[in-house]
Structure formats: structure tokens, C-alpha cells
Scaffold this active site. Structure first.
Site, PDB file in Angstrom:
ATOM      1  CD  GLU A   1      -3.085  -1.128   2.130  1.00  0.00           C
ATOM      2  OE1 GLU A   1      -3.005  -0.351   3.092  1.00  0.00           O
ATOM      3  OE2 GLU A   1      -4.044  -1.887   1.951  1.00  0.00           O
TER       4      GLU A   1
ATOM      5  CD  GLU B   1      -3.912  -6.044   2.929  1.00  0.00           C
ATOM      6  OE1 GLU B   1      -4.760  -5.417   3.586  1.00  0.00           O
ATOM      7  OE2 GLU B   1      -2.692  -5.776   2.933  1.00  0.00           O
TER       8      GLU B   1
HETATM    9  O1  AHR Z   1      -5.110  -6.186   6.849  1.00  0.00           O
HETATM   10  C1  AHR Z   1      -5.009  -5.069   7.683  1.00  0.00           C
HETATM   11  C2  AHR Z   1      -4.325  -3.899   6.992  1.00  0.00           C
HETATM   12  O2  AHR Z   1      -5.129  -3.420   5.963  1.00  0.00           O
HETATM   13  C3  AHR Z   1      -3.014  -4.190   6.327  1.00  0.00           C
HETATM   14  O3  AHR Z   1      -1.935  -4.128   7.188  1.00  0.00           O
HETATM   15  C4  AHR Z   1      -2.914  -3.106   5.293  1.00  0.00           C
HETATM   16  O4  AHR Z   1      -2.185  -3.490   4.179  1.00  0.00           O
HETATM   17  C5  AHR Z   1      -4.358  -2.770   4.994  1.00  0.00           C
HETATM   18  O5  AHR Z   1      -4.591  -1.414   5.040  1.00  0.00           O
END
Ligand code: AHR
Length: 500
Positions: free
Chosen positions: A173, A292
Site C-alpha cells: 500500500e 487483501e
Molecule cells: O489487513 C489489515 C491492513 O489493511 C493491512 O496491514 C494493510 O495493508 C491494509 O490497510
């Protein structure tokens, strides 16, 4: 009763399913590592301190790849702190989650755990506070056989054979202002290009994932992907997508329509990848790593009140309810429908932290979202068929027009199996479905698995772990090549058909 028709043709293939879409994620965050997968001294731990009950549940989920060690955590991480004799490992502050990281668990322990869980490792490198040099070093430590400083260090630490990690995330990110060392698209594109180049010089067999936007709402979404790929295209194989959803306004129809948003997100990123490909007149195709995705909102308020600078607090511990499981089932259908371009997916995360598996000192249990993941992962293997769903629709506040019925067919030719995954999102009415399957001669229904509950907010807890659990359905039949029957209101379904 509502009515829907499912139309398919065994010659119209989307793509073979890359099993890595059933991946997950373990970050050094909350109790994911400590008390999650690792708890020396626990009656459930093996000789290496790894929780056997958790490994069993991860195996049940059939997770082929697990991303590690972050997440936001990785952007300040020094992997060297987590290798070598445990007594000598330093405790450090983790600025991402404002906790103390003891480094008692590190990449070697994770590689050992992954092997026991039947998973491969997807490793992320720190492109926040570090860069290409460090990424080269960790790759040398993990994958180089011997005879160099870092490969010999690994051997000295007791790991004679290289870990041979094939999948590498170039940071996490990096567009997010919350990220340590976050960058402009230009800066990140260059960092990813150089890092990818050095890493592939060291080990040409690896694949790399560049960071896409942190979510669809980022103001730089679109231009970020375009600029980053415009710079690092030749050094990367996948572009990442991240997205979490929540039912903050308690508008369940809208919440369940989130998969429509996910579908559009994927299509948009595919378009950008192909636009860059066209501009470069390149033969190479960039595929997607949705590394994610999940529901995440239940724990937001509690997390704001947490004490800082402690070890492994109860952070991001969402307790999932039945409607979350419906959406997770629908998001898996969405990933499958895009199997031609989404090659990696990571349910974020795996244990305790926004996770399908929860632990306490006295046991481990399955959250509601465990079930759609478990069945889709086990039986959603083979080839995705182009599946047209002619369903009644509704208007959702956030995502516009959404179908009540979501579904996809996966054909496993080797097993002579055809599997329908379907979610009826209508809260008031059952859905009558029909599907012409005469092309699948001699197929019969093997099982119909249903996940449903009268209370959309029902949860599984340690005391009552079976409140939301799958049951055998008997409302669908396959006769003379015609699949027909009823999918109950607000239900997730798997209909597995097999040639007899
Ligand atoms: O999964 C939790 C968080 O969400 C992770 O660390 C990050 O990559 C995202 O913002």
C-alpha cells in the site's frame, strides 16, 4: 417467490482457476502470529511452538499460499531482527500498529509453519523505510543455496535448504499516507522497477507483485496504477488490489451488493493494465493479485480505545456474523468470475485478525466466513464456465443495480465434477432456479451444501461455535439434464454434481 435462470455452455470457458486465489494473509498484527499461529507453552502447540489446532483448521481451508509479514507492518520491518537465536533478537517498536514487536517469530519460523499448513509463502519486502538492497538481501537469505553471506547465515541459523519462495510483493500500500515511507506513483514506480530488477537478477524464477491502490476510494486510483505500471511494467508480473467492506449503516441489501463494487474494481484495474500494455505495444500481460479482501469494520471502534505499545493486543478482532459469510461467499464468486485475470487472492487475514479462525488459550474455532471459503477453496478448482445469471435485480444505495442471485459454475473435468456456487441475496423470498445442463450427460447431484440462518447477525463464539454452520440441502434436483429447485432466502449454496 423470485425466479432466476442460470445459462452456461461447457465450451465457453473463462479460465482455469489458479489455486492461489484461495490464498490468505498473516501479518505481524494483533494476535495473528502470537497466540494465533504461534504460542509456545500452549497445550495445543507442537515442539516448535506452532498451534496444531490452527494448522488443522488452515489445512481444512486448503490455503495454497499465505502472504507474510504484512501489511502495514512490513513497511518498517527489519527481517534480520527475526532470524537467528531467539535470545538475541531485539524487541522493536512497530509504528504501523503502535505496538511492541518481540521478533520471537520471524521468517524461518513462518516458512516452517507454512510447510506444516500445506501452504507456500508469499513474501513482502519493505519498500517503505528500506529499498532494493534490502530486498536483494532477504531474497539471498531465502533462496540462494549457499556460499554467500546471507545464504550461509541462513544455514548457520539451522535452515540448510533454501526456502525457495517464488512470490514476492514489492512493498505494501505504498500510495497510502498512513504507510511508513509512502511514495508518489513516480517514486514507487522507480523503487518497484529497481527492486524487481535486482531480485530477478538474483533469482529469475521468482514472480513479483507491484502495489496497486490501497483501495478504490484513494484519490489517486487509476493514475497510480497507470503511472506505476508505466515505469515498472517489465519487472513485475502482477498488480495488487486491496478492498474491505462493512455494513456500517446496517443496510444489509447494500452491504450484500458490495461484490458488485468488487467486480467493477477488478474490471477497472484490468482495463488499466491492458491500457498500459497497449501503450507499450507489449506482448506481456499483467495479471491481478487481489491480496487483501474481506469484511472489516466490526472492530474499528474497539481498536480506537486500545492501549498502545503493548505486545500482541486484541486488534482487528472482527466477530463475523451470518451476513458477512454471505458476502464472503459472493466475493469468492466474483474472484472466480474473473479467473482469467485474478491469479492470486488473499483473504485478509487468516487467524484472529479479521479472520476465519479464532483462538483462545482453550481452543480454536471457525467464524461464519470460514464456511464459504472452505467449500469454495476445496471444490472451486478446475475451469470457470462463463455463467450468465438472469436474475431479478434491486437498487442498492452504493453500488446501483445489483442482482439478487449471484453465481458461478466451475467444471472440474479431471474429477468429472460440476459445481455451482450461488448466493440468494433476497432477504424476503426464496429463489427458484433453473439451469440447462444437458451437455453434462449422466451428471447427478452429489451434495447440496447450504449456509443459512434466520438471524442475519448470528455469530459463532467460543462457547457456541456451531451457531452458523452448513447443513445439507435437499431443495435442488437434476433430472433429464435440467437443474432446478429452490435456493432459500438469504442463503449461500454449493451444488456439487458428478458424473455417475
Ligand atoms: O489487513 C489489515 C491492513 O489493511 C493491512 O496491514 C494493510 O495493508 C491494509 O490497510
Amino acid at each position: 417467490m423470485k425466479k432466476a435462470e442460470i445459462i452456461t455452455d461447457k465450451h465457453f470457458l473463462v479460465s482455469e482457476v489458479d489455486k492461489r486465489i484461495y490464498g490468505s494473509f498473516i501479518e505481524h498484527l494483533g494476535r495473528a502470529v502470537y497466540e494465533g499461529i504461534y504460542q509456545p507453552g500452549s497445550p495445543f502447540a507442537d515442539e516448535q511452538g506452532l498451534r496444531k489446532d490452527v494448522i488443522e483448521l488452515v489445512r481444512e481451508l486448503q490455503v495454497p499460499v499465505v502472504r507474510y509479514p504484512g501489511g502495514n507492518f512490513v513497511s518498517g520491518y527489519h527481517w534480520e531482527d527475526g532470524v537467528g537465536p531467539k535470545a538475541e533478537r531485539p524487541s522493536k517498536v512497530d509504528l504501523a500498529w503502535q505496538v511492541i514487536e518481540t521478533n520471537e517469530f520471524g521468517l524461518n519460523e513462518f516458512a516452517t509453519w507454512a510447510k506444516k499448513a500445506n501452504s507456500d509463502v508469499m513474501m513482502a519486502v519493505n519498500l517503505g523505510t528500506r529499498g532494493a538492497e534490502d530486498a536483494k538481501n532477504i531474497l539471498e537469505y531465502c533462496n540462494f543455496k549457499e556460499g554467500t553471506y546471507y545464504s550461509d547465515l541462513r544455514k548457520q541459523h539451522g535452515y540448510k535448504d533454501p526456502h525457495n519462495i517464488k512470490l514476492w510483493c514489492l512493498g505494501n500500500e505504498m500510495d497510502g499516507p498512513w504507510q511508513m515511507g509512502h511514495k508518489t506513483a513516480q517514486e514507487y514506480g522507480r523503487a518497484a522497477e529497481e527492486t524487481g530488477r535486482l531480485m530477478k537478477m538474483m533469482d529469475p524464477s521468482i514472480e513479483t507483485v507491484a502495489c496497486g491502490s490501497s483501495n478504490l476510494d484513494m484519490p489517486t486510483f487509476g493514475t497510480w496504477e497507470d503511472t506505476v505500471l508505466g515505469i515498472c511494467y517489465d519487472q513485475v508480473d502482477y498488480l495488487s488490489l486491496h478492498q474491505y467492506y462493512g455494513n456500517r449503516d446496517n443496510d444489509t441489501p447494500d452491504f450484500l451488493a458490495s461484490s458488485v463494487g468488487m467486480d467493477e474494481f477488478i474490471s477497472s484495474v484490468v482495463s488499466i493494465c491492458d491500457c498500459v500494455k497497449a501503450k507499450r505495444r507489449s506482448k506481456k500481460k499483467i495479471n491481478l493479485s487481489f491480496d487483501e479482501w474481506n469484511v472489516w469494520y466490526h472492530s474499528n471502534e474497539a481498536d480506537e480505545k486500545l492501549e498502545k505499545w503493548v505486545k500482541a493486543p486484541h486488534q482487528l478482532e472482527d466477530i463475523y456474523n451470518f451476513e458477512d459469510a454471505l458476502l464472503v461467499g459472493s466475493m469468492l464468486i466474483t474472484l472466480l468470475r474473473h479467473a482469467d485475470r485474478v491469479k492470486i487472492g488473499c483473504l485478509a487475514q487468516l487467524v484472529n485478525v479479521i479472520a476465519p479462525i479464532m483462538t483462545s488459550d482453550t481452543g480454536a474455532w471457525r467464524q461464519t466466513i470460514f464456511y464459504p471459503f472452505r467449500y469454495t477453496s476445496q471444490y472451486g478448482r478446475g475451469t470457470v464456465l462463463h455463467t450468465v445469471i438472469k436474475s431479478p435485480v434491486y437498487e442498492s444505495k452504493t453500488y446501483g443495480t445489483a442482482p439478487y442471485l449471484d453465481g458461478v459454475l466451475v467444471w472440474n473435468e479431471a474429477e468429472e465434477e460440476l459445481v455451482l456456487f450461488a448466493v440468494n441475496k433476497c432477504l424476503e423470498e426464496d429463489m427458484e432456479i433453473t439451469c440447462d445442463l444437458r451437455q453434462f450427460e449422466k451428471f447427478q447431484i452429489e451434495e447440496h451444501v447450504v449456509l443459512s440462518h434466520q438471524d442475519m447477525k448470528a455469530v459463532n463464539t467460543e462457547k457456541n461455535p456451531g451457531e452458523v454452520s452448513p447443513t445439507a440441502g435437499n431443495t435442488v434436483k437434476l433430472e433429464a439434464g435440467k437443474l432446478s429447485g429452490i435456493l432459500g432466502k438469504h442463503s449461500w449454496n454449493m451444488v456439487r454434481m458428478k458424473r455417475k
